[in-house]
Design a protein around this motif. Structure first.
Motif, PDB file in Angstrom:
ATOM      1  N   ALA A   1       0.879  -1.171   0.000  1.00  0.00           N
ATOM      2  CA  ALA A   1       0.000   0.000   0.000  1.00  0.00           C
ATOM      3  C   ALA A   1       0.914   1.217   0.000  1.00  0.00           C
ATOM      4  O   ALA A   1       2.126   1.098  -0.202  1.00  0.00           O
ATOM      5  N   ASP A   2       0.347   2.392   0.260  1.00  0.00           N
ATOM      6  CA  ASP A   2       1.177   3.598   0.280  1.00  0.00           C
ATOM      7  C   ASP A   2       1.876   3.797   1.614  1.00  0.00           C
ATOM      8  O   ASP A   2       2.559   4.810   1.821  1.00  0.00           O
ATOM      9  N   ARG A   3       1.719   2.841   2.512  1.00  0.00           N
ATOM     10  CA  ARG A   3       2.354   2.864   3.828  1.00  0.00           C
ATOM     11  C   ARG A   3       2.398   1.429   4.353  1.00  0.00           C
ATOM     12  O   ARG A   3       1.749   0.552   3.789  1.00  0.00           O
ATOM     13  N   PRO A   4       3.154   1.149   5.413  1.00  0.00           N
ATOM     14  CA  PRO A   4       3.139  -0.209   5.961  1.00  0.00           C
ATOM     15  C   PRO A   4       1.748  -0.568   6.464  1.00  0.00           C
ATOM     16  O   PRO A   4       1.010   0.281   6.970  1.00  0.00           O
ATOM     17  N   VAL A   5       1.394  -1.847   6.332  1.00  0.00           N
ATOM     18  CA  VAL A   5       0.038  -2.302   6.629  1.00  0.00           C
ATOM     19  C   VAL A   5       0.094  -3.422   7.659  1.00  0.00           C
ATOM     20  O   VAL A   5       0.907  -4.343   7.543  1.00  0.00           O
ATOM     21  N   ARG A   6      -0.765  -3.323   8.650  1.00  0.00           N
ATOM     22  CA  ARG A   6      -0.994  -4.470   9.515  1.00  0.00           C
ATOM     23  C   ARG A   6      -2.174  -5.261   8.954  1.00  0.00           C
ATOM     24  O   ARG A   6      -3.273  -4.720   8.787  1.00  0.00           O
ATOM     25  N   ALA A   7      -1.963  -6.524   8.679  1.00  0.00           N
ATOM     26  CA  ALA A   7      -2.955  -7.346   7.979  1.00  0.00           C
ATOM     27  C   ALA A   7      -3.943  -7.939   8.982  1.00  0.00           C
ATOM     28  O   ALA A   7      -3.914  -9.136   9.296  1.00  0.00           O
ATOM     29  N   ARG A   8      -4.857  -7.125   9.441  1.00  0.00           N
ATOM     30  CA  ARG A   8      -5.774  -7.552  10.503  1.00  0.00           C
ATOM     31  C   ARG A   8      -6.791  -8.577  10.010  1.00  0.00           C
ATOM     32  O   ARG A   8      -7.202  -9.466  10.769  1.00  0.00           O
ATOM     33  N   ALA A   9      -7.240  -8.462   8.775  1.00  0.00           N
ATOM     34  CA  ALA A   9      -8.167  -9.471   8.250  1.00  0.00           C
ATOM     35  C   ALA A   9      -7.498 -10.839   8.206  1.00  0.00           C
ATOM     36  O   ALA A   9      -8.109 -11.858   8.564  1.00  0.00           O
ATOM     37  N   ALA A  10      -6.254 -10.872   7.777  1.00  0.00           N
ATOM     38  CA  ALA A  10      -5.515 -12.136   7.767  1.00  0.00           C
ATOM     39  C   ALA A  10      -5.303 -12.664   9.181  1.00  0.00           C
ATOM     40  O   ALA A  10      -5.417 -13.878   9.425  1.00  0.00           O
ATOM     41  N   GLU A  11      -5.020 -11.769  10.109  1.00  0.00           N
ATOM     42  CA  GLU A  11      -4.809 -12.202  11.495  1.00  0.00           C
ATOM     43  C   GLU A  11      -6.065 -12.861  12.066  1.00  0.00           C
ATOM     44  O   GLU A  11      -5.988 -13.869  12.779  1.00  0.00           O
ATOM     45  N   ARG A  12      -7.239 -12.302  11.752  1.00  0.00           N
ATOM     46  CA  ARG A  12      -8.478 -12.860  12.287  1.00  0.00           C
ATOM     47  C   ARG A  12      -8.697 -14.289  11.797  1.00  0.00           C
ATOM     48  O   ARG A  12      -9.237 -15.130  12.534  1.00  0.00           O
ATOM     49  N   VAL A  13      -8.283 -14.570  10.585  1.00  0.00           N
ATOM     50  CA  VAL A  13      -8.432 -15.921  10.037  1.00  0.00           C
ATOM     51  C   VAL A  13      -7.643 -16.933  10.856  1.00  0.00           C
ATOM     52  O   VAL A  13      -8.051 -18.095  11.002  1.00  0.00           O
ATOM     53  N   LEU A  14      -6.530 -16.499  11.413  1.00  0.00           N
ATOM     54  CA  LEU A  14      -5.596 -17.424  12.065  1.00  0.00           C
ATOM     55  C   LEU A  14      -5.965 -17.768  13.501  1.00  0.00           C
ATOM     56  O   LEU A  14      -5.520 -18.802  14.019  1.00  0.00           O
ATOM     57  N   ILE A  15      -6.737 -16.910  14.178  1.00  0.00           N
ATOM     58  CA  ILE A  15      -7.027 -17.154  15.586  1.00  0.00           C
ATOM     59  C   ILE A  15      -7.773 -18.471  15.736  1.00  0.00           C
ATOM     60  O   ILE A  15      -8.806 -18.697  15.114  1.00  0.00           O
ATOM     61  N   GLY A  16      -7.209 -19.352  16.569  1.00  0.00           N
ATOM     62  CA  GLY A  16      -7.791 -20.668  16.791  1.00  0.00           C
ATOM     63  C   GLY A  16      -7.313 -21.735  15.841  1.00  0.00           C
ATOM     64  O   GLY A  16      -7.695 -22.902  15.986  1.00  0.00           O
ATOM     65  N   ALA A  17      -6.454 -21.382  14.873  1.00  0.00           N
ATOM     66  CA  ALA A  17      -5.962 -22.382  13.927  1.00  0.00           C
ATOM     67  C   ALA A  17      -5.082 -23.395  14.637  1.00  0.00           C
ATOM     68  O   ALA A  17      -4.298 -23.059  15.535  1.00  0.00           O
ATOM     69  N   ASP A  18      -5.193 -24.631  14.250  1.00  0.00           N
ATOM     70  CA  ASP A  18      -4.447 -25.739  14.849  1.00  0.00           C
ATOM     71  C   ASP A  18      -3.103 -25.860  14.149  1.00  0.00           C
ATOM     72  O   ASP A  18      -3.047 -26.177  12.955  1.00  0.00           O
ATOM     73  N   VAL A  19      -2.018 -25.597  14.855  1.00  0.00           N
ATOM     74  CA  VAL A  19      -0.702 -25.652  14.212  1.00  0.00           C
ATOM     75  C   VAL A  19      -0.267 -27.070  13.929  1.00  0.00           C
ATOM     76  O   VAL A  19       0.567 -27.302  13.052  1.00  0.00           O
ATOM     77  N   SER A  20      -0.822 -28.036  14.643  1.00  0.00           N
ATOM     78  CA  SER A  20      -0.487 -29.417  14.302  1.00  0.00           C
ATOM     79  C   SER A  20      -1.044 -29.763  12.934  1.00  0.00           C
ATOM     80  O   SER A  20      -0.400 -30.447  12.138  1.00  0.00           O
ATOM     81  N   ALA A  21      -2.254 -29.255  12.613  1.00  0.00           N
ATOM     82  CA  ALA A  21      -2.793 -29.448  11.268  1.00  0.00           C
ATOM     83  C   ALA A  21      -1.935 -28.729  10.248  1.00  0.00           C
ATOM     84  O   ALA A  21      -1.682 -29.221   9.145  1.00  0.00           O
ATOM     85  N   ALA A  22      -1.460 -27.539  10.616  1.00  0.00           N
ATOM     86  CA  ALA A  22      -0.596 -26.800   9.701  1.00  0.00           C
ATOM     87  C   ALA A  22       0.662 -27.582   9.387  1.00  0.00           C
ATOM     88  O   ALA A  22       1.135 -27.601   8.257  1.00  0.00           O
ATOM     89  N   ASN A  23       1.182 -28.273  10.374  1.00  0.00           N
ATOM     90  CA  ASN A  23       2.438 -28.984  10.169  1.00  0.00           C
ATOM     91  C   ASN A  23       2.262 -30.326   9.487  1.00  0.00           C
ATOM     92  O   ASN A  23       3.236 -31.001   9.181  1.00  0.00           O
ATOM     93  N   ASP A  24       1.001 -30.756   9.262  1.00  0.00           N
ATOM     94  CA  ASP A  24       0.780 -31.976   8.512  1.00  0.00           C
ATOM     95  C   ASP A  24       1.144 -31.813   7.045  1.00  0.00           C
ATOM     96  O   ASP A  24       1.399 -32.772   6.341  1.00  0.00           O
ATOM     97  N   HIS A  25       1.150 -30.566   6.571  1.00  0.00           N
ATOM     98  CA  HIS A  25       1.479 -30.342   5.166  1.00  0.00           C
ATOM     99  C   HIS A  25       2.949 -30.634   4.929  1.00  0.00           C
ATOM    100  O   HIS A  25       3.810 -30.257   5.718  1.00  0.00           O
TER     101      HIS A  25
END
Length: 334
Positions: free
Chosen positions: A221-245
């Protein structure tokens, strides 16, 4: 070209520097590392009346720990952060991952973290980290000390909330806890170009679940951005499932090499994260909702949205790998 004529002062105290900046009827610039300012002066895109060289001001070249925060003085050079031990814990690893993407070694020996934040280039690695981590910028003028949250500091390309008579004395970053993993990935056309896209991430894990996520985007963007929409997607995500990939640990913690292309082996067609994977969904949210890329040579907005989506997923995989490598055992998980 050579710079236009200008006056020069080299104060030895913050008070002397502040007094010099109080000459608000003139265009006054602060010189710390000077790696951007001097170039612009040589090109005569900036022609200051007065340059205030703060390199002789005592105490501004220190990193201090204070009540859960790290205070970085205005004269702390980029090079210091090449060692992950320069700052404790995950924050030190994040800084070490990011700093090797800045220019090349001679520039890093002279340029400063605070100077990068003061310059406020949209592609700055430090600016993206500052926004992601809710850093606080400390400025001083003849009226006293003022604190500005990073989210309010950056107003646009090379534009900040710092007043002309204020000097940035330090930037405070929160220390990240032991349950946090960090990642930083950058894409650029050549090794020494500015980032076309850069992503910083810090994820905090408890009982195998992501309980906090911080993502900063550079040059999206025209300045640094905090990706809050992306952050909301991640809350509660299971990292063990992430590491299955099978490619979850492709970006190994401690690998501080710059990434010059977004489509490495871990991202080839057929080997990408599944579309419903939380990291993939976070990447799409960052690209579609958080970012506002502008058209640039060699990178139109649609191309950069694609790169953002890929790099957010890659950076999150790196952060989880970092957490698994460094976190204390928790509930039987690493």
């Amino acid at each position: 070209m050579k710079p236009a004529a200008f006056d020069y002062v080299a104060p030895h105290t913050v008070r002397e520097a502040v007094d010099a900046l109080g000459d608000t009827w003139r265009d006054v610039r602060v010189l710390a590392g000077g790696q951007s300012l001097i170039l612009e002066m040589h090109m005569r895109r900036i022609c200051p009346d007065l340059v205030v060289d703060i390199n002789h001001v005592a105490g501004l070249d220190r990193i201090g720990l204070d009540d859960g925060t790290v205070r970085v003085g205005a004269l702390v050079r980029h090079q210091v952060f090449e060692s992950p031990q320069a700052v404790p814990g995950p924050l030190g690893r994040l800084c070490a991952n990011a700093v090797v993407n800045i220019a090349h070694p001679p520039i890093r020996t002279r340029g400063t973290l605070v100077g990068s934040i003061a310059w406020a280039h949209p592609a700055s690695e430090w600016c993206a980290i500052a926004v992601a981590l809710d850093a606080v910028i400390e400025v001083r003028s003849s009226g006293g000390v003022r604190e500005i949250a990073a989210r309010d500091f950056f107003l646009g390309p090379l534009q900040t909330a710092r007043a002309p008579d204020e000097i940035i004395t330090s930037v405070r970053f929160p220390l990240l806890g032991g349950s946090t993993g960090v990642g930083f990935v950058e894409h650029r056309r050549t090794h020494f170009c500015f980032a076309q896209v850069a992503v910083a991430a810090a994820v905090t894990v408890h009982d195998g679940l992501i309980v906090d996520a911080r993502i900063g985007l550079a040059n999206c963007a025209d300045r640094p951005v905090r990706a809050r929409a992306a952050e909301r997607v991640l809350i509660g995500a299971d990292v063990s499932a992430a590491n299955d990939h099978p490619f979850a640990d492709a970006a190994l913690a401690g690998d501080h090499q710059p990434v010059d292309h977004p489509f490495g082996d871990a991202d080839l067609a057929g080997n990408r994260l599944p579309a419903d994977h939380p990291f993939a969904r976070a990447g799409r949210a960052a690209a579609d909702e958080d970012a506002a890329p502008v058209d640039e040579p060699y990178a139109d907005p649609e191309y950069r949205r694609q790169v953002i989506a890929v790099l957010v997923g890659r950076t999150l995989r790196q952060a989880v790998a970092d957490w698994r490598s460094h976190a204390e055992p928790e509930g039987g998980l690493r």
